[in-house]
Design a protein around this motif. Structure first.
Motif, PDB file in Angstrom:
ATOM      1  N   UNK A   1      31.583-116.837 -33.076  1.00  8.60           N
ATOM      2  CA  UNK A   1      32.490-117.539 -32.155  1.00  8.60           C
ATOM      3  C   UNK A   1      33.309-116.545 -31.326  1.00  8.60           C
ATOM      4  N   UNK A   2      33.778-115.482 -31.956  1.00 10.25           N
ATOM      5  CA  UNK A   2      34.555-114.490 -31.202  1.00 10.25           C
ATOM      6  C   UNK A   2      33.712-113.846 -30.112  1.00 10.25           C
ATOM      7  N   UNK A   3      32.445-113.595 -30.423  1.00  8.66           N
ATOM      8  CA  UNK A   3      31.539-113.061 -29.404  1.00  8.66           C
ATOM      9  C   UNK A   3      31.431-114.007 -28.222  1.00  8.66           C
ATOM     10  N   UNK A   4      31.346-115.291 -28.527  1.00 12.13           N
ATOM     11  CA  UNK A   4      31.249-116.292 -27.456  1.00 12.13           C
ATOM     12  C   UNK A   4      32.503-116.266 -26.586  1.00 12.13           C
ATOM     13  N   UNK A   5      33.657-116.184 -27.218  1.00 13.73           N
ATOM     14  CA  UNK A   5      34.914-116.246 -26.456  1.00 13.73           C
ATOM     15  C   UNK A   5      35.069-115.025 -25.543  1.00 13.73           C
ATOM     16  N   UNK A   6      34.437-113.916 -25.935  1.00  9.53           N
ATOM     17  CA  UNK A   6      34.462-112.734 -25.061  1.00  9.53           C
ATOM     18  C   UNK A   6      33.725-112.991 -23.749  1.00  9.53           C
ATOM     19  N   UNK A   7      32.801-113.959 -23.791  1.00  9.64           N
ATOM     20  CA  UNK A   7      32.009-114.250 -22.590  1.00  9.64           C
ATOM     21  C   UNK A   7      32.722-115.176 -21.624  1.00  9.64           C
ATOM     22  N   UNK A   8      33.869-115.721 -22.041  1.00 10.89           N
ATOM     23  CA  UNK A   8      34.569-116.674 -21.162  1.00 10.89           C
ATOM     24  C   UNK A   8      35.158-115.944 -19.961  1.00 10.89           C
ATOM     25  N   UNK A   9      35.007-116.533 -18.805  1.00  9.98           N
ATOM     26  CA  UNK A   9      35.511-115.905 -17.577  1.00  9.98           C
ATOM     27  C   UNK A   9      36.639-116.736 -16.988  1.00  9.98           C
ATOM     28  N   UNK A  10      37.452-116.080 -16.202  1.00  4.52           N
ATOM     29  CA  UNK A  10      38.493-116.791 -15.466  1.00  4.52           C
ATOM     30  C   UNK A  10      39.503-117.456 -16.377  1.00  4.52           C
TER      31      UNK A  10
ATOM     32  N   UNK B   1      41.792-123.448 -26.059  1.00  6.21           N
ATOM     33  CA  UNK B   1      41.152-124.611 -26.710  1.00  6.21           C
ATOM     34  C   UNK B   1      39.905-125.037 -25.916  1.00  6.21           C
ATOM     35  N   UNK B   2      40.042-125.033 -24.602  1.00  4.49           N
ATOM     36  CA  UNK B   2      38.904-125.427 -23.757  1.00  4.49           C
ATOM     37  C   UNK B   2      37.742-124.457 -23.938  1.00  4.49           C
ATOM     38  N   UNK B   3      38.088-123.162 -24.014  1.00  6.21           N
ATOM     39  CA  UNK B   3      37.034-122.158 -24.209  1.00  6.21           C
ATOM     40  C   UNK B   3      36.346-122.335 -25.552  1.00  6.21           C
TER      41      UNK B   3
ATOM     42  N   UNK C   1      26.200-116.693 -24.889  1.00  7.95           N
ATOM     43  CA  UNK C   1      27.426-116.045 -24.405  1.00  7.95           C
ATOM     44  C   UNK C   1      27.393-115.895 -22.893  1.00  7.95           C
ATOM     45  N   UNK C   2      26.201-115.586 -22.355  1.00  7.12           N
ATOM     46  CA  UNK C   2      26.085-115.443 -20.899  1.00  7.12           C
ATOM     47  C   UNK C   2      26.457-116.747 -20.195  1.00  7.12           C
ATOM     48  N   UNK C   3      26.196-117.881 -20.869  1.00  3.73           N
ATOM     49  CA  UNK C   3      26.455-119.176 -20.224  1.00  3.73           C
ATOM     50  C   UNK C   3      27.927-119.575 -20.255  1.00  3.73           C
ATOM     51  N   UNK C   4      28.738-118.831 -21.015  1.00  2.00           N
ATOM     52  CA  UNK C   4      30.169-119.157 -21.084  1.00  2.00           C
ATOM     53  C   UNK C   4      30.838-119.079 -19.717  1.00  2.00           C
ATOM     54  N   UNK C   5      30.290-118.268 -18.808  1.00  2.00           N
ATOM     55  CA  UNK C   5      30.951-118.101 -17.507  1.00  2.00           C
ATOM     56  C   UNK C   5      30.359-119.008 -16.426  1.00  2.00           C
ATOM     57  N   UNK C   6      29.585-120.021 -16.844  1.00  2.00           N
ATOM     58  CA  UNK C   6      28.988-120.964 -15.882  1.00  2.00           C
ATOM     59  C   UNK C   6      28.273-120.247 -14.747  1.00  2.00           C
ATOM     60  N   UNK C   7      27.310-119.385 -15.079  1.00  2.00           N
ATOM     61  CA  UNK C   7      26.652-118.607 -14.033  1.00  2.00           C
ATOM     62  C   UNK C   7      25.728-119.441 -13.164  1.00  2.00           C
ATOM     63  N   UNK C   8      25.428-118.899 -11.989  1.00  2.00           N
ATOM     64  CA  UNK C   8      24.389-119.509 -11.144  1.00  2.00           C
ATOM     65  C   UNK C   8      23.084-118.740 -11.240  1.00  2.00           C
ATOM     66  N   UNK C   9      23.232-117.418 -11.486  1.00  2.00           N
ATOM     67  CA  UNK C   9      22.040-116.586 -11.661  1.00  2.00           C
ATOM     68  C   UNK C   9      22.124-115.924 -13.028  1.00  2.00           C
TER      69      UNK C   9
END
Ligand SMILES: Nc1ncnc2c1ncn2[C@@H]1O[C@H](COP(=O)(O)OP(=O)(O)OP(=O)(O)O)[C@@H](O)[C@H]1O
Length: 350
Positions: free
Chosen positions: A151-160, A180-182, A218-226
């Protein structure tokens, strides 16, 4: 460049839709084109030529070079990536695939050249800035931090995150809500990648395949387009490979653009809408998967790299003579014969 390669008469066989995808086609009794089919259809009339323009490019690379000492690792004149499709990037070892990924995502700087995402130049940006704009990548060797939990790894991927902003941090409660949202978002993704039961385990305890899944999640945590995936299937057992392939196709279904590096041609054929082939830093071919095996430049690049051209008659004779000499030496118990004597026997024996 194979100018004679055109898509005329070579349109790809339509993929048979399956599962949820098929259901979406039938919804309401009307046939809606799924995103996957849209990208494939858009590329159908694009000539199989290096540097060719795409109908709706999301990434455009121009004149990018990167050298290491005297070695030119990347020298790409022009490359366009179609939005919403899966582009496979292939090539022999040392072709420059990872270096190109590093450049496009801000992990390395080029000697020359520019590239853009949705028309915005990305050249001078750091990796986190590129990610924030919507282009993320994974690595050949996963970067999951083994001493942090899943989970901590995932939270590192959060952007903005609002918590990153000093002013917002002064507003009571604001940061907590973001956190909480992250966490909710991370748990949704972990469920999707079937890693939720492992959320409190150290990433270091995961199998290689699970780490690849974690890296993609984890890459998807930042809602990427590419999303750029560097050998997502490498070292993954066959059961997880299927799961990973499904996840990559899902990204396309959601409208993301995927660029992935892969050595396994079955995987490349299975999921790619378009394939780009690199060798010695250059793009030497591009086209739909079925165009690639017909391309002489690609065949040459792979054969050259793998040294698996057939032996000449002379080479065959020499190898045979050496083998016979070795056997004879072993029969006579004369270990000292193997070596220089073997070689001379081989030469003399012809
Ligand atoms: N930091 C570096 N310093 C020196 N040479 C490098 C560096 N990074 C890459 N290279 C060289 O650049 C060339 C391209 O390497 P790159 O890793 O991009 O190839 P690749 O196509 O990803 O190969 P593989 O499929 O084996 O991962 C290789 O010859 C490599 O040795």
């Amino acid at each position: 460049m194979p100018a004679e390669n055109t898509p005329a008469g070579n349109t790809p066989a339509a993929n048979t839709p399956s599962g949820a995808h098929a259901a979406s086609l039938e919804k309401g009794g009307t046939h809606r084109a799924a995103p996957q089919r849209l990208a494939q259809a858009a590329l159908r009339d694009v000539p199989w030529e290096v540097g060719v323009a795409k109908p709706d490019p999301v990434v455009v690379v121009e004149n990018v070079t990167r050298t290491f000492g005297g070695l030119t690792a990347v020298s790409v004149d022009r490359l366009e990536i179609q939005r919403g499709g899966i582009t496979g990037l292939i090539g022999p070892n040392g072709a420059g695939k990872t270096t190109l990924f590093n450049l496009l995502t801000g992990f390395d700087q080029p000697n020359t050249g520019t590239w853009s995402f949705d028309g915005r130049p990305l050249g001078k940006l750091a990796p986190h800035q590129v990610a924030r704009l919507g282009v993320v990548r994974t690595f050949q060797l996963t970067k999951a931090l083994s001493r942090l939990t899943v989970l901590q790894n995932m939270l590192l991927g959060a952007q903005g995150q609002k918590g990153e902003s000093f002013l917002r941090a002064l507003v009571p409660g604001s940061w907590r809500n973001q956190e909480r949202a992250n966490t909710d978002k991370a748990m949704d993704l972990l469920r999707r990648f079937k890693l939720d039961a492992k959320k409190d385990e150290f990433a270091g305890t995961l199998s290689g395949g699970q780490r690849k899944l974690l890296e993609m999640a984890r890459a998807l945590m930042s809602d990427p387009q590419v999303v750029m995936l560097d050998e997502p299937m490498a070292g993954v057992n066959p059961a997880l490979t299927q799961s990973l392939l499904g996840h990559v196709k899902d990204l396309r279904e959601e409208g993301m653009t995927v660029i992935f590096v892969e050595h396994d041609m079955d995987v490349v054929r299975d999921i790619s809408d378009w394939v780009v082939v690199m060798a010695a830093g250059r793009v030497i071919a591009e086209g739909p998967p079925e165009s690639i095996s017909q391309n002489q430049a690609v065949v040459d690049a792979y054969l050259g790299a793998h040294h698996d051209a057939p032996l000449t008659v002379e080479e065959e004779d020499r190898v045979l003579a050496q083998a016979e000499a070795q056997i004879a030496a072993e029969e006579h118990g004369g270990g000292e014969v193997i070596g220089s004597d073997t070689t001379s026997t081989g030469k003399d024996g012809r």
